[in-house]
Design an enzyme around this catalytic site. Structure first.
Site, short mmCIF file in Angstrom:
data_model
loop_
_atom_site.label_atom_id
_atom_site.label_comp_id
_atom_site.label_asym_id
_atom_site.label_seq_id
_atom_site.Cartn_x
_atom_site.Cartn_y
_atom_site.Cartn_z
N ASP A 1 -11.00 2.27 4.55
CA ASP A 1 -11.27 0.83 4.38
C ASP A 1 -12.77 0.57 4.31
O ASP A 1 -13.19 -0.52 3.92
CB ASP A 1 -10.69 0.04 5.56
N GLN B 1 -4.17 -2.31 9.82
CA GLN B 1 -4.00 -3.62 9.20
C GLN B 1 -4.48 -4.72 10.14
O GLN B 1 -4.04 -4.80 11.28
CB GLN B 1 -2.53 -3.82 8.81
N LYS C 1 0.84 -1.20 0.00
CA LYS C 1 0.00 0.00 0.00
C LYS C 1 0.87 1.26 0.00
O LYS C 1 0.56 2.25 -0.65
CB LYS C 1 -0.94 -0.02 1.22
#
Ligand code: NAP
Length: 299
Positions: free
Chosen positions: A119, A96, A52
């Site tokens: 997200d 994460q 990312k």
């Protein structure tokens, strides 16, 4: 059979995002800044976060990785999230997953400001998505929609079966395919006679995390098959000691499908594009002082 090539589509969409960033710069506007929280040293998580960061560099975003030891407490981590929520320089935040067992993923996800939740996991964004209202869409289903759109795959009136009902893939995927005018069936581990559903489907989206689960006899001739699964399977012949396997038995299903995603190089790169698009949108929202720009996917 034709490939739904996530790598190729991601390359094109990345170039578009890069152009938009350059235009923001020319207009004297802020460059998007994505922050990622990584707890511990899990190999797969580190790989995802590094990928990312590389994406951010490539499109001209700023990025920050905040790394914490496994021993960080839930309270300390929540404080770090709050700090980023209040940092006007950071537009998007991802944590994460998975987190260590002593930290509630639910609490952490819900502490991220929904305006920085690129997200798309915050209940506010989930609710807006289910209503078909502007929001941050969860990155994987968002990426899959972009992939289908890129290849002009007809969805209206089609039977779509999603295998898996997780909060991050299966459920939102079903909701988005419904918005794309599919007739949607979401299957899961308690579904009886799964084949009777998949065999009637025009589009099958496999997101269950069982390597090579979907076999050729489970689909109809000409179906569109999207493989979300990524599982590391031990393989001593590989340099890394493992190979990545999807949820679809590619060699046989590809003989019968009209379109199919490979693993790797299908859904994975498109998930990262979903995240980049959301981060770009987070800045645009601020720029035009609109709390939620129009992100409705219904055309
Ligand atoms: P998850 O949270 O473990 O959910 C798996 C789902 O599959 C559950 O709903 C489960 O049903 C269902 N399931 C399990 N066994 C089944 C069976 N035999 N028949 C039918 N349904 C079954 O997984 P996830 O987070 O959604 O991820 C799924 C896969 O996608 C994983 O391999 C993951 O690594 C991968 N993934 C890839 C990307 C990407 O970017 N490519 C992104 C996210 C996830 P129950 O609800 O009844 O337990």
């Amino acid at each position: 059979m034709q490939l739904l090539n996530g790598n190729e589509v991601a390359k094109t969409l990345k170039a578009n995002i890069k152009l938009e960033v350059e235009q923001l710069k020319i207009a004297g506007k802020k460059v998007p800044h994505l922050a990622a929280i990584l707890v511990g040293v899990d190999g797969a998580s580190m790989t995802y976060v590094n990928a990312k960061e590389k994406d951010c560099r490539e499109v001209g975003f700023d990025s920050t990785i905040l790394r914490f030891d496994m021993s960080i407490t839930e309270e300390e981590l929540l404080k770090e999230v709050e700090k980023i929520n209040n940092d006007t320089n950071i537009d998007g935040l991802i944590v994460q997953l998975p987190l260590p067992k002593h930290i509630s993923e639910k609490k952490v996800t819900e502490t991220i400001s929904y305006k920085k939740d690129v997200d798309g996991f915050h209940p506010m964004n989930v609710g807006l998505m289910f209503k078909g209202l502007p929001c941050f869409l969860p990155a994987t289903p968002f990426g899959i929609i972009k992939l289908l759109e890129h290849y002009n795959i007809e969805t209206s009136g089609k039977n779509c079966v999603v295998i898996g009902r997780s909060d991050i893939v299966g459920k939102p995927m079903g909701a988005l395919m419904l918005q794309k005018n599919c007739t949607v069936t979401v299957c899961h581990s308690k579904t009886k006679d799964l084949n009777s559903f998949t065999q009637k489907a025009d589009i099958v989206i496999a997101a269950l995390g069982i390597p090579e689960f979907l076999k050729a006899d489970m689909i109809k001739e000409g179906a569109v098959v999207i493989d979300v699964g990524i599982t590391r399977v031990d393989d001593t012949t590989s340099v890394k000691g493992y190979v990545l396997k999807g949820d679809v038995k590619f060699d046989e299903v590809s003989q019968k499908a009209s379109w199919i995603t490979p693993v790797p190089g299908g859904v994975g790169p498109m998930t990262r594009i979903g995240l980049m698009l959301n981060t770009l949108e987070a800045v645009k929202m601020k720029t035009i002082l609109n709390p939620m720009v129009d992100r409705s996917i219904v055309k």
